[in-house]
Design an enzyme around this catalytic site. Sequence first.
Site, PDB file in Angstrom:
ATOM      1  N   TYR A  78      -3.950  -9.224  -9.094  1.00 43.67           N
ATOM      2  CA  TYR A  78      -4.505 -10.284  -8.264  1.00 43.67           C
ATOM      3  C   TYR A  78      -3.590 -11.500  -8.441  1.00 43.67           C
ATOM      4  O   TYR A  78      -2.686 -11.493  -9.270  1.00 43.67           O
ATOM      5  CB  TYR A  78      -5.971 -10.531  -8.666  1.00 43.67           C
ATOM      6  CG  TYR A  78      -6.855  -9.470  -8.037  1.00 43.67           C
ATOM      7  CD1 TYR A  78      -6.668  -8.120  -8.347  1.00 43.67           C
ATOM      8  CD2 TYR A  78      -7.803  -9.795  -7.083  1.00 43.67           C
ATOM      9  CE1 TYR A  78      -7.417  -7.136  -7.722  1.00 43.67           C
ATOM     10  CE2 TYR A  78      -8.559  -8.815  -6.462  1.00 43.67           C
ATOM     11  CZ  TYR A  78      -8.358  -7.482  -6.774  1.00 43.67           C
ATOM     12  OH  TYR A  78      -9.080  -6.501  -6.138  1.00 43.67           O
ATOM     13  N   THR A  96       0.848  -1.205   0.000  1.00 43.18           N
ATOM     14  CA  THR A  96       0.000   0.000   0.000  1.00 43.18           C
ATOM     15  C   THR A  96       0.881   1.252   0.000  1.00 43.18           C
ATOM     16  O   THR A  96       0.634   2.210  -0.740  1.00 43.18           O
ATOM     17  CB  THR A  96      -0.939  -0.013   1.230  1.00 43.18           C
ATOM     18  OG1 THR A  96      -1.695  -1.211   1.187  1.00 43.18           O
ATOM     19  CG2 THR A  96      -1.889   1.168   1.227  1.00 43.18           C
TER      20      THR A  96
END
Length: 326
Positions: free
Chosen positions: A182, A159
């Site tokens: 993903y 992040t």
Amino acid sequence: MPTALITGITGQDGSYLTELLLEKGYQVHGLVRRQSSTKRLRLDHLYVNHDIYEQQLFLHYADLNDPTTMRRVLTAVQPDELYHLAGQSHVGASFEIPESTCQTTAMGTLRLLEMIRDLPQRPRIVQASSSEIFGSPTAFPQNEQTTQRPVTPYGVAKTFATNMVRVYRESFDFFACNAICYNHESPRRGESFVTRKISRGVAAIARGEQTHLTLGNLDIYRDWGYAPEYVQGMWQMLQHDRPDDYVLATGQSCSLKDFLKAAFEVIDRPYEPYIKTDPRFVRPAEVHRLVGDSSKAEATLGWKSQTSLQQLARIMVEHDLQHPSV
Ligand code: GDP
């Protein structure tokens, strides 16, 4: 001939990306960490080829934690495109080694951005971000606008890296993209990741070398795609006229049991009798269900995942049946 620099060239994605870029006529430079072994299983087939190695493909010893060397390589190579794939990539391991995970994945990315900031000619850059930034999301499927709420040290580090890439794009006009990937798997996936652990286990069971497979939490859902398609998406991001962030995903939410079923189907057996569970493989916290919406990548880049879970499981199990030791 365009020049690309890849951090993390020895990993699953790095090796597929190298093949893709070589095919497209790039000169490819990769950063490798100095280790006592010079075996690089995923690249060996390329660098034993003397028409390619040191002609079109170059490896440099450098480390994200060694800015002096990194800077020297960047200055010497002057890449047009930089693919930032390096980092500690195992979510489970990030609970054991959170500090070094953050050093390489979070601070390593910031250092790289700072080095690029100083270059007279900045390369276009794409960072391999991760669905782990969404943690336990409240929105399904997740897209580029979904709130980031990581729940693992790896997710927190990614992040940080993802937001720094965006901040440098917005503040310093970098051509910098995040590929929010993903899970993407292949026969080159590291053997501690669950899909590869299963495909290797199924092959060993078929050969009669193993009686069962021991796993952790079976009650999880992931969006599992085929890795070569994801590096193609990263390349497409850097060919577009504007830098941006894109989710790369299949859009299908599959359970671990779906993957087990598909993998054991390749050897015509049910999975249930062969599975044991052990709390050792259960994580202190984790994301239970992730599924991505890559409609922006499809609309803007024309990228779309092509491989189903059943096809993916077959590719991996068949490889492991044919190559017992790799
Ligand atoms: P991740 O999504 O990047 O963490 O990829 P992994 O392949 O390591 O794990 C995928 C999911 O499978 C996680 O939710 C794990 O908790 C779950 N899982 C269940 N058993 C195992 C196991 O034995 N090994 C791993 N690596 N994951 C497991």
